[in-house]
Design a protein around this motif. Structure first.
Motif: not given
Length: 298
Positions: A176-184, A249-258
């Motif tokens: 997810v971090a690689r895909k999104q460009g940030v480690s959240a 509110e940002q969690v689902a869009g960033h992490f999906g099921w995780l």
């Protein structure tokens, strides 16, 4: 002891097989094909052809052995309900085969079946509303076998079982971090994940097989709780990415099921497990293990 092991070529199961053989046990390993059969033979185990979805093949192997360790699970996050039903049917079939035998049967469960947000111990009961609710029926069915003459125990594994070959939640976070460009992380990142090295977990399965008390849940927890922010920080540093906190509110869009799992807060003790079985984890902790090239070489 001759031990039937399901999931014998998996991340945890392969370590269990190795630990059993090193301790002098014989292993009958569940396999579905030639490649898996070759792997278990190389490890020193005997192959048994069968499948989780064919419970009769599991019962036959259980009858032929002195004990069973069940580590297999179909991790299909698109249809966890079906995976859980398959797991329950497998446990019921093995349990029926072992009824009135007094033989040990060690079943895998998860810390995620317990309530989040407060410290939990081995004495806490699985909760239907938990993040790991899909595994609750399997745990309950396994523990109930103690009343049918089976020395049935449960090993609850934490959300991070780490080590070489890890393909669980932490590698998913790296992806997810690689895909999104940030480690959240989520919120302040102070929610916690218990963790254990796969080889320490494997040792616990063997100890539960050899001396576990019927109807008991054991915790494969080497670290009670690692802050998720610290996990994100190691990932960010290793990938040279910014480390950021996310609002709810940002969690689902960033992490999906995780997101549901990474946002959970579990603080799990293994004090009773250590006291009852003499289990002593000796391998590296999660952050030390994560901070290695192996996790980032893909």
């Amino acid at each position: 002891m001759r031990v039937f092991v399901t999931g014998a070529t998996g991340f945890v199961g392969s370590a269990v097989v190795e630990d059993l053989i090193q301790a002098g046990h014989q292993v009958l390993a569940l396999v579905r094909g030639d490649e898996a059969a070759a792997k278990v033979a190389l490890a020193g185990a005997e192959a048994h052809r069968g499948d989780l979805s064919a419970p009769d093949t599991l019962a036959a192997a259980a009858l032929a052995c002195d004990g069973v360790i069940h580590t297999a699970f179909i991790h299909d996050f698109s249809n966890m309900a079906e995976s859980a039903r398959t797991d329950l049917a497998a446990i019921e079939a093995i349990g029926a085969a072992l009824a009135s035998s007094g033989k040990p049967f060690v079943v895998t469960s998860a810390i995620g079946v317990l309530p989040a947000g407060r410290p939990v111990s081995e004495n806490d009961a699985a909760t239907p509303g938990s993040a790991g609710a899909h595994r609750v029926p399997s745990e309950q069915a396994a523990l109930a076998l103690a009343g049918r003459g089976v020395r049935a125990t449960v090993v609850r594994l934490p959300p991070s079982v780490h080590g070489d070959g890890d393909h669980g939640f932490v590698p998913a976070l790296i992806g997810v971090a690689r895909k999104q460009g940030v480690s959240a992380y989520i919120g302040d990142g102070m929610n916690r994940w218990p963790a254990v090295h796969r080889r320490d977990a494997a040792r616990l399965y063997r100890l539960a097989l050899e001396g576990g008390v019927a109807g008991t849940a054991y915790h494969g927890v080497a670290e009670d709780g690692v802050a998720t922010r610290h996990i994100a920080e190691v990932i960010g540093r290793r990938l040279n990415l910014p480390v950021v906190g996310l609002a709810d509110e940002q969690v689902a869009g960033h992490f999906g099921w995780l997101g549901r799992f990474f946002g959970s807060d579990w603080l799990a003790s293994s004090a009773l497990t250590r006291q009852g079985l003499g289990w002593r984890p000796v391998h590296p902790g999660l952050l030390e293990d994560l901070d290695r090239a192996a996790y980032f070489s893909g």
